[in-house]
Design an enzyme around this catalytic site. Structure first.
Site, PDB file in Angstrom:
ATOM      1  N   HIS A  47       0.847  -1.200   0.000  1.00  0.00           N
ATOM      2  CA  HIS A  47       0.000   0.000   0.000  1.00  0.00           C
ATOM      3  C   HIS A  47       0.872   1.235   0.000  1.00  0.00           C
ATOM      4  O   HIS A  47       1.936   1.227   0.627  1.00  0.00           O
ATOM      5  CB  HIS A  47      -0.926   0.007   1.231  1.00  0.00           C
ATOM      6  CG  HIS A  47      -2.073   0.924   1.058  1.00  0.00           C
ATOM      7  ND1 HIS A  47      -1.998   2.267   1.342  1.00  0.00           N
ATOM      8  CD2 HIS A  47      -3.313   0.698   0.574  1.00  0.00           C
ATOM      9  CE1 HIS A  47      -3.161   2.819   1.053  1.00  0.00           C
ATOM     10  NE2 HIS A  47      -3.970   1.902   0.577  1.00  0.00           N
ATOM     11  N   ASP A  64      -7.918  -5.606   0.159  1.00  0.00           N
ATOM     12  CA  ASP A  64      -8.403  -6.471  -0.922  1.00  0.00           C
ATOM     13  C   ASP A  64      -7.978  -7.916  -0.776  1.00  0.00           C
ATOM     14  O   ASP A  64      -8.424  -8.777  -1.526  1.00  0.00           O
ATOM     15  CB  ASP A  64      -7.897  -5.940  -2.273  1.00  0.00           C
ATOM     16  CG  ASP A  64      -8.566  -4.639  -2.620  1.00  0.00           C
ATOM     17  OD1 ASP A  64      -9.756  -4.506  -2.302  1.00  0.00           O
ATOM     18  OD2 ASP A  64      -7.907  -3.756  -3.185  1.00  0.00           O
TER      19      ASP A  64
HETATM   20  N1  CMC Z   1       4.239  -7.559  -4.852  1.00  0.00           N
HETATM   21  C1  CMC Z   1       5.587  -7.528  -5.047  1.00  0.00           C
HETATM   22  N2  CMC Z   1       6.339  -6.404  -4.924  1.00  0.00           N
HETATM   23  C2  CMC Z   1       5.702  -5.273  -4.596  1.00  0.00           C
HETATM   24  C3  CMC Z   1       4.304  -5.230  -4.389  1.00  0.00           C
HETATM   25  C4  CMC Z   1       3.577  -6.422  -4.521  1.00  0.00           C
HETATM   26  N3  CMC Z   1       2.252  -6.425  -4.354  1.00  0.00           N
HETATM   27  N4  CMC Z   1       3.925  -3.958  -4.090  1.00  0.00           N
HETATM   28  C5  CMC Z   1       5.055  -3.234  -4.116  1.00  0.00           C
HETATM   29  N5  CMC Z   1       6.110  -4.026  -4.407  1.00  0.00           N
HETATM   30  C6  CMC Z   1       7.534  -3.594  -4.472  1.00  0.00           C
HETATM   31  C7  CMC Z   1       7.791  -2.806  -5.752  1.00  0.00           C
HETATM   32  O1  CMC Z   1       8.228  -3.630  -6.799  1.00  0.00           O
HETATM   33  C8  CMC Z   1       8.849  -1.824  -5.298  1.00  0.00           C
HETATM   34  O2  CMC Z   1      10.075  -2.507  -5.296  1.00  0.00           O
HETATM   35  P1  CMC Z   1      11.449  -1.689  -5.629  1.00  0.00           P
HETATM   36  O3  CMC Z   1      11.576  -0.659  -4.543  1.00  0.00           O
HETATM   37  O4  CMC Z   1      12.513  -2.748  -5.568  1.00  0.00           O
HETATM   38  O5  CMC Z   1      11.267  -1.084  -6.998  1.00  0.00           O
HETATM   39  C9  CMC Z   1       8.475  -1.519  -3.846  1.00  0.00           C
HETATM   40  O6  CMC Z   1       7.752  -2.685  -3.396  1.00  0.00           O
HETATM   41  C10 CMC Z   1       7.603  -0.291  -3.664  1.00  0.00           C
HETATM   42  O7  CMC Z   1       6.461  -0.425  -4.513  1.00  0.00           O
HETATM   43  P2  CMC Z   1       5.799   0.769  -5.334  1.00  0.00           P
HETATM   44  O8  CMC Z   1       5.025   0.218  -6.489  1.00  0.00           O
HETATM   45  O9  CMC Z   1       6.836   1.815  -5.632  1.00  0.00           O
HETATM   46  O10 CMC Z   1       4.809   1.348  -4.241  1.00  0.00           O
HETATM   47  P3  CMC Z   1       3.541   2.231  -4.515  1.00  0.00           P
HETATM   48  O11 CMC Z   1       3.256   2.942  -3.250  1.00  0.00           O
HETATM   49  O12 CMC Z   1       3.729   3.043  -5.740  1.00  0.00           O
HETATM   50  O13 CMC Z   1       2.403   1.152  -4.852  1.00  0.00           O
HETATM   51  C11 CMC Z   1       0.599  -0.358  -4.690  1.00  0.00           C
HETATM   52  C12 CMC Z   1       1.422   0.727  -3.969  1.00  0.00           C
HETATM   53  C13 CMC Z   1      -0.630  -0.677  -3.828  1.00  0.00           C
HETATM   54  C14 CMC Z   1       0.122   0.150  -6.058  1.00  0.00           C
HETATM   55  C15 CMC Z   1       1.479  -1.634  -4.865  1.00  0.00           C
HETATM   56  O14 CMC Z   1       1.884  -2.110  -3.601  1.00  0.00           O
HETATM   57  C16 CMC Z   1       0.775  -2.742  -5.660  1.00  0.00           C
HETATM   58  O15 CMC Z   1       0.795  -2.719  -6.890  1.00  0.00           O
HETATM   59  N6  CMC Z   1       0.102  -3.709  -4.937  1.00  0.00           N
HETATM   60  C17 CMC Z   1      -0.677  -4.739  -5.606  1.00  0.00           C
HETATM   61  C18 CMC Z   1      -2.020  -4.190  -6.007  1.00  0.00           C
HETATM   62  C19 CMC Z   1      -2.970  -3.994  -4.823  1.00  0.00           C
HETATM   63  O16 CMC Z   1      -3.128  -4.882  -4.001  1.00  0.00           O
HETATM   64  N7  CMC Z   1      -3.645  -2.830  -4.802  1.00  0.00           N
HETATM   65  C20 CMC Z   1      -4.661  -2.534  -3.790  1.00  0.00           C
HETATM   66  C21 CMC Z   1      -4.275  -1.381  -2.895  1.00  0.00           C
HETATM   67  S1  CMC Z   1      -5.383  -1.283  -1.456  1.00  0.00           S
HETATM   68  C22 CMC Z   1      -6.920  -0.908  -2.121  1.00  0.00           C
HETATM   69  C23 CMC Z   1      -6.968   0.425  -2.771  1.00  0.00           C
HETATM   70  O17 CMC Z   1      -6.630   1.427  -2.129  1.00  0.00           O
HETATM   71  O18 CMC Z   1      -7.397   0.489  -3.939  1.00  0.00           O
END
Ligand code: CMC
Length: 431
Positions: A308, A366
């Protein structure tokens, strides 16, 4: 209004600029850069708004490190346990919990707005019969502005109020209609003798051919899912609603924009994607393979329902959702749910894995919601529409707050331009 008593100093090209620092009632201080461009001729750069407060708001607060979520100051776990969705709607919209008369009046008004214009039924029939319910919802909610002309004037507080009531009341009807249409069953009209969640379940699962009784415990679980999703401060879809609304667009168009944004798998679409992933994993022995893929930089696969932007310790909604999943499966007598086994084991392994620990990746709301919704009988395509109908109250509360804020301006970000500079046009024969 946030208080200003401190300043930050920025030194740039030999000049010094004093920037006001605003102190919120909770959360980190905010450096006010509104005059920076005019004074220093520079922009700030923050793709994804990771360090940027886009507005002032007094609706919802999240402390990502503590895993705290407050609606108007009330912790989400207390509301999930002791309150119910319509009371939470009143709270989000009006700032305070209602007294008994206010609550009865609010429930009466919402209940009397649940039907949609009969002509809308024809509108639904224009969609391909197997449309995804989210596709139908984006279109139908946007089209509400073509049906409810008497609540489009955003400068009239009464019309804003009526539009809010209509949206909160009609979204369950529209989501249920989108579902019924996608499976070829007749639409079921709302019933005023049923509670909000009960009515939604009835519109989704009853058919004219036989009586249907909503199990009260399932209605309660549904209501809790609505409550857990009701608002989440300035997330992508809420910011979309605010940005659309900042130009003066009508509330129905703005909420349709929010629904479109919510659909993406990184946001509200994650609940569908998560259940599909759990099913794909299938059995506990396959988990290590998927964990390895999630950690592999060259593989785009991510563990859906994990991570998140704001929560870096735990998602308090996921905690309540996990308890709910156990309760609902117990109630339905599902004791050997393979998907739940995979989910629990995946959570256990991931929470011990250094990759997930170091990056502070935890199950989000989720992760367990899909398991509950599936057990209730919803297909995966309905997961995000349910999120959308629950979040409508948050979107509309944030939209109203923005319209009523005298400092509101059209949202217009700047950019860090890296394209070609001025060059002369070359005729096609010479390229
Ligand atoms: N699985 C594997 N690696 C992950 C994941 C994951 N679900 N989420 C983040 N990472 C890694 C990512 O690759 C990155 O690694 P690095 O620093 O080596 O490049 C690091 O963790 C930080 O991730 P980010 O994408 O820069 O973080 P963000 O804040 O931009 O993204 C997120 C947050 C929710 C989009 C992401 O965690 C994700 O895609 N999660 C899966 C989708 C999900 O479950 N979304 C629902 C969110 S809760 C409901 C809502 O609010 O809609």
């Amino acid at each position: 209004m946030a208080e200003t008593s401190k300043t930050a100093t920025l030194t740039l090209h030999g000049e010094t600029y004093e920037l006001p620092v605003l102190s919120p009632s909770a959360g980190p201080d905010v450096v006010d850069i509104r005059k920076l461009y005019a004074q220093a001729d520079v922009f700030t750069y923050d793709p994804g708004f990771t360090s940027t407060a886009s507005c002032e708001s007094s609706i919802t607060f999240i402390d990502g490190d503590k895993g705290e979520l407050l609606y108007r100051g009330y912790p989400i776990d207390q509301l999930a346990e002791k309150s119910h969705y319509l009371e939470v709607c009143y709270l989000l919209l009006n700032g305070e919990l209602p007294n008994k008369t206010e609550l009865e009046d609010f429930e009466y008004r919402i209940t009397r707005h649940t039907m949609v214009h009969e002509q809308m039924h024809n509108f639904f029939r224009g969609f391909r019969r197997d449309s995804h319910p989210m596709a139908t919802m984006v279109g139908v909610v946007g089209a509400m502005s073509a049906f409810y002309h008497d609540s489009l004037d955003i400068n009239d507080p009464w019309q804003r109020e009526v539009a809010s009531m209509r949206l909160i009341a009609k979204l369950p009807t529209i989501a249920a209609m989108a579902y019924k249409y996608s499976i070829g069953q007749p639409f079921v009209y709302p019933r005023n003798d049923l509670g909000y969640a009960e009515n939604f379940l009835n519109m989704c699962f009853s058919v004219p051919a036989e009586p249907y009784k909503v199990e009260p415990a399932l209605a309660k679980a549904m209501d809790r899912i609505f409550t857990l999703h009701a608002d989440h401060e300035q997330n992508a879809s809420t910011s979309t609603v605010r940005l659309a609304g900042s130009s003066g667009a009508n509330p129905f168009a703005c909420i349709a924009a929010g629904i479109a944004c919510l659909w993406g798998p990184a946001h509200g679409g994650a609940n569908q994607a998560c259940l599909e992933m759990l099913r794909e994993i299938g059995t506990v022995d396959k988990i290590p393979e998927y964990i390895a893929r999630a950690k592999d930089k060259d593989d785009p696969f991510r563990l859906m329902g994990f991570g998140h932007r704001v929560y870096k310790n735990f998602d308090p909604r996921a905690k309540v959702m996990k308890e709910s999943a156990d309760e609902v499966l117990d109630l339905l007598g599902v004791h050997d749910n393979e998907t739940l086994q995979v989910a629990k084991e995946l959570e256990r392994i991931a929470l011990e894995d250094p990759y997930f620990v170091e990056k502070k990746l935890y199950p989000n709301v989720d992760f367990y919601s899909g398991i509950i919704l599936e057990a209730m009988g919803f297909p995966t395509s309905m997961f995000t529409p349910i999120f959308a109908l629950s979040r409508t109250v948050g979107w509309i509360s944030q939209w109203k707050e923005m319209i009523e804020d005298p400092t509101n301006k059209i949202g217009r970000p700047r950019q860090l331009y890296t394209g070609a500079t001025t060059r002369d046009y070359v005729d096609v024969s010479k390229r």
